[in-house]
Write an enzyme that holds these catalytic residues in place. Structure first.
Site, mmCIF file in Angstrom:
data_model
loop_
_atom_site.group_PDB
_atom_site.id
_atom_site.type_symbol
_atom_site.label_atom_id
_atom_site.label_comp_id
_atom_site.label_asym_id
_atom_site.label_seq_id
_atom_site.Cartn_x
_atom_site.Cartn_y
_atom_site.Cartn_z
ATOM 1 N N HIS A 118 0.843 -1.208 0.000
ATOM 2 C CA HIS A 118 0.000 0.000 0.000
ATOM 3 C C HIS A 118 0.874 1.251 0.000
ATOM 4 O O HIS A 118 0.702 2.143 -0.828
ATOM 5 C CB HIS A 118 -0.904 0.037 1.237
ATOM 6 N N HIS A 139 1.636 5.121 -2.778
ATOM 7 C CA HIS A 139 2.048 6.508 -2.486
ATOM 8 C C HIS A 139 3.301 6.966 -3.224
ATOM 9 O O HIS A 139 3.407 8.145 -3.561
ATOM 10 C CB HIS A 139 2.316 6.667 -0.985
ATOM 11 N N GLU A 178 -5.176 9.650 0.006
ATOM 12 C CA GLU A 178 -5.645 8.256 0.157
ATOM 13 C C GLU A 178 -6.767 7.932 -0.816
ATOM 14 O O GLU A 178 -6.756 6.855 -1.413
ATOM 15 C CB GLU A 178 -6.096 7.979 1.590
ATOM 16 N N SER A 220 -4.142 0.995 -4.560
ATOM 17 C CA SER A 220 -3.541 -0.252 -4.047
ATOM 18 C C SER A 220 -4.598 -1.322 -3.794
ATOM 19 O O SER A 220 -4.280 -2.406 -3.305
ATOM 20 C CB SER A 220 -2.768 0.032 -2.754
#
Ligand code: HBI
Ligand code: FE
Length: 286
Positions: free
Chosen positions: A133, A138, A178, A197
């Protein structure tokens, strides 16, 4: 049924014993066993396919520039490539770290990435962020200069905010970094790591008629509650990343005071004046 062999790095999960004062831990890429390498490869193949269709061009550009391949990345090697582009580096952490420490890293262009990867039985969902993730979701966007500047400015606002207002910034992070969507020449695309993700959330965020997709407005986002363990009921759509950077350049104390005088907005709400942005017409799943 055979118990999956405990991976060599299983012990790392949540192991805060070897961390430095800034909560970082060394990442030794040689310590990942065959099981972890296979989990990374499985997730990467599945998500890269979806990202090619539904992620924004800036994400895909970062993915290509950072040369992420089928082996778990070496954080120091990727950091050298990333630093040459936008000054960002990746630092290893044992898991979630305190807000103030996290913001401190962002303010100095260091992105914390969890050093352990999920187990096979967590392939589709796990509550806390893992290496896949954090890294796949990111890191690629940190190669985009405007987004990279936003993330540092965001970290600085976090360092400046007091405990009374940090939840406002947490919402801004949640609904953009996010779970953010962004316009592109090919229509609405994904940029939020929590979406990119996750296979399930990518298809839902782009194509489901259920959630509300609303044009981004920083004040509105900072008044909107969120739920952490469900598919989102509200997504916000950026025009571009400059809009997000500009949102960090306002005078925050008066903004916080104004927001405190307005009612909170439950997730899933659409206010009377708000126009909804249409979901992408996804090719029906075969
Ligand atoms: N710690 N390692 C890690 N990763 C995160 O994404 C993270 C964190 N601590 C706090 C946090 N995120 C959230 O509170 C953000 O809103 C800052
Ligand atoms: Fe995240």
């Amino acid at each position: 049924m055979l118990q999956p062999s405990p991976s060599p790095t299983a012990g790392l999960r949540g192991d805060y014993s070897r961390m430095q004062a800034d909560w970082t831990v060394p990442q030794d890429p040689r310590r990942y066993g065959a099981e972890e390498q296979d989990i990374w490869r499985t997730l990467l193949r599945r998500q890269s396919g979806l990202a090619r269709q539904h992620a924004c061009p800036q994400f895909l550009g970062g993915l290509a520039q950072l040369d992420i391949d089928e082996r778990i990345p070496d954080f120091s090697q990727v950091s050298d490539a990333l630093a040459r582009r936008t000054g960002w580096r990746v630092v290893g952490v044992p898991g979630l770290i305190p807000d103030d420490v996290f913001y401190g890293h962002l303010a100095h262009r260091r992105f914390p990435v969890t050093v352990w990867i999920r187990r096979r039985d967590e392939l589709d969902y796990l509550v806390e962020p893992d290496l896949f993730h954090d890294f796949f979701g990111h890191v690629p966007l940190l190669a985009d200069p405007v987004f990279a500047d936003y993330m540092q400015a965001y970290g600085q606002r976090g360092v400046e905010a007091g405990a009374a207002n940090i939840h406002r910034l947490a919402r801004l992070y949640w609904y953009t970094v996010e779970f953010g969507l962004i316009r592109s020449e090919e229509g609405v695309k994904v940029f939020g790591a929590g979406i990119i993700s996750s296979a399930k959330e990518t298809l839902y965020a782009i194509g489901s008629p259920v959630p509300a997709r609303i044009a981004f407005d920083a004040g509105r986002v900072m008044r909107t509650a969120y739920e952490i363990d469900k598919l989102q009921r509200t997504y916000f759509v950026l025009d571009d990343f400059r809009q997000l950077f500009d949102a960090t350049q306002v005078d925050f104390p008066p903004l916080y005071a104004a927001l405190a005088r307005q009612p909170e907005i439950p997730t899933g709400t659409v206010l009377p004046h708000e126009r909804l942005i249409a979901a992408a017409a996804l090719p029906q799943a075969a």
